[in-house]
Design a protein around this motif. Structure first.
Motif, PDB file in Angstrom:
ATOM      1  N   ASP A   1       1.028  -1.284  -0.177  1.00  0.00           N
ATOM      2  CA  ASP A   1      -0.109   0.217  -0.047  1.00  0.00           C
ATOM      3  C   ASP A   1       1.063   1.474   0.224  1.00  0.00           C
ATOM      4  O   ASP A   1       1.014   2.325  -0.520  1.00  0.00           O
ATOM      5  CB  ASP A   1      -0.877   0.414   0.791  1.00  0.00           C
ATOM      6  N   ARG A   2       2.194   1.158   1.013  1.00  0.00           N
ATOM      7  CA  ARG A   2       3.206   2.563   0.901  1.00  0.00           C
ATOM      8  C   ARG A   2       3.736   2.691  -0.873  1.00  0.00           C
ATOM      9  O   ARG A   2       3.917   4.197  -1.144  1.00  0.00           O
ATOM     10  CB  ARG A   2       3.680   2.292   2.131  1.00  0.00           C
ATOM     11  N   ILE A   3       3.395   1.448  -1.198  1.00  0.00           N
ATOM     12  CA  ILE A   3       4.683   1.251  -2.678  1.00  0.00           C
ATOM     13  C   ILE A   3       3.781   2.372  -3.462  1.00  0.00           C
ATOM     14  O   ILE A   3       4.194   3.065  -4.429  1.00  0.00           O
ATOM     15  CB  ILE A   3       5.596   0.394  -2.649  1.00  0.00           C
ATOM     16  N   ASP A   4       2.121   1.877  -3.467  1.00  0.00           N
ATOM     17  CA  ASP A   4       1.263   2.349  -4.437  1.00  0.00           C
ATOM     18  C   ASP A   4       1.085   3.957  -3.969  1.00  0.00           C
ATOM     19  O   ASP A   4       0.929   4.777  -4.348  1.00  0.00           O
ATOM     20  CB  ASP A   4      -0.160   1.537  -3.865  1.00  0.00           C
ATOM     21  N   GLN A   5       0.817   4.043  -2.487  1.00  0.00           N
ATOM     22  CA  GLN A   5       0.993   5.869  -2.648  1.00  0.00           C
ATOM     23  C   GLN A   5       1.725   6.707  -3.385  1.00  0.00           C
ATOM     24  O   GLN A   5       1.821   7.738  -3.928  1.00  0.00           O
ATOM     25  CB  GLN A   5       0.419   6.108  -0.316  1.00  0.00           C
ATOM     26  N   VAL A   6       3.166   5.821  -2.432  1.00  0.00           N
ATOM     27  CA  VAL A   6       4.693   6.816  -3.171  1.00  0.00           C
ATOM     28  C   VAL A   6       4.626   6.112  -4.481  1.00  0.00           C
ATOM     29  O   VAL A   6       4.677   7.693  -5.489  1.00  0.00           O
ATOM     30  CB  VAL A   6       6.031   6.416  -2.614  1.00  0.00           C
TER      31      VAL A   6
END
Length: 117
Positions: free
Chosen positions: A53-58
Motif C-alpha cells: 500500500d505504501r509503495i502504491d501511495q508513493v
C-alpha cells in the motif's frame, strides 16, 4: 527368574507409559504451535500488504508530480517561444536599438568576466 520377569515387565510397562506420555506431549505442543504459526503468517501477510500500500501511495505521488512537471514544462516552453517571438519582433522593428543593447550587454559581460583574473 520370577524377579527378572517382573522387572522386565515393569520396564516394558514404564517404557510404554513414557512413550504414550511423549506422544501426548508432542501432540499438545503441535496443537499449540499451529495457531502461533498461523498468527505469524497472518502478521507477515499484513506487513507485506502494508508495504505494498505504501509503495502504491508513493507511486501515485510520483506519477502526479511527474504530470505536474510535464505541464509546467509545456507552459515554460510556450513562454520561451513567446519571448523569442517577441524578441525577434523587437529586433525587426528597432534594429539599431537592438544592436546597441547587444553591444552594451557584450561589453558588460566582458568586463564582468574579464575582472576575474
Amino acid at each position: 527368574m520370577n524377579a527378572i520377569e517382573k522387572t522386565s515387565s515393569d520396564i516394558n510397562g514404564t517404557a510404554q507409559d513414557t512413550r504414550q506420555d511423549l506422544h501426548r506431549t508432542i501432540d499438545k505442543v503441535a496443537s499449540q504451535a499451529q495457531p502461533l504459526a498461523d498468527k505469524v503468517a497472518t502478521r507477515a501477510h499484513d506487513g507485506v500488504d502494508q508495504v505494498g500500500d505504501r509503495i502504491d501511495q508513493v507511486s501515485d505521488s510520483v506519477s502526479k508530480a511527474s504530470e505536474r512537471l510535464m505541464a509546467r514544462g509545456k507552459q515554460l516552453g510556450a513562454a520561451c517561444q513567446r519571448a523569442g517571438e517577441t524578441g525577434r519582433d523587437y529586433v525587426r522593428e528597432r534594429p539599431a536599438v537592438s544592436l546597441l543593447i547587444a553591444a552594451a550587454a557584450g561589453y558588460g559581460l566582458s568586463k564582468l568576466l574579464g575582472s576575474r583574473k
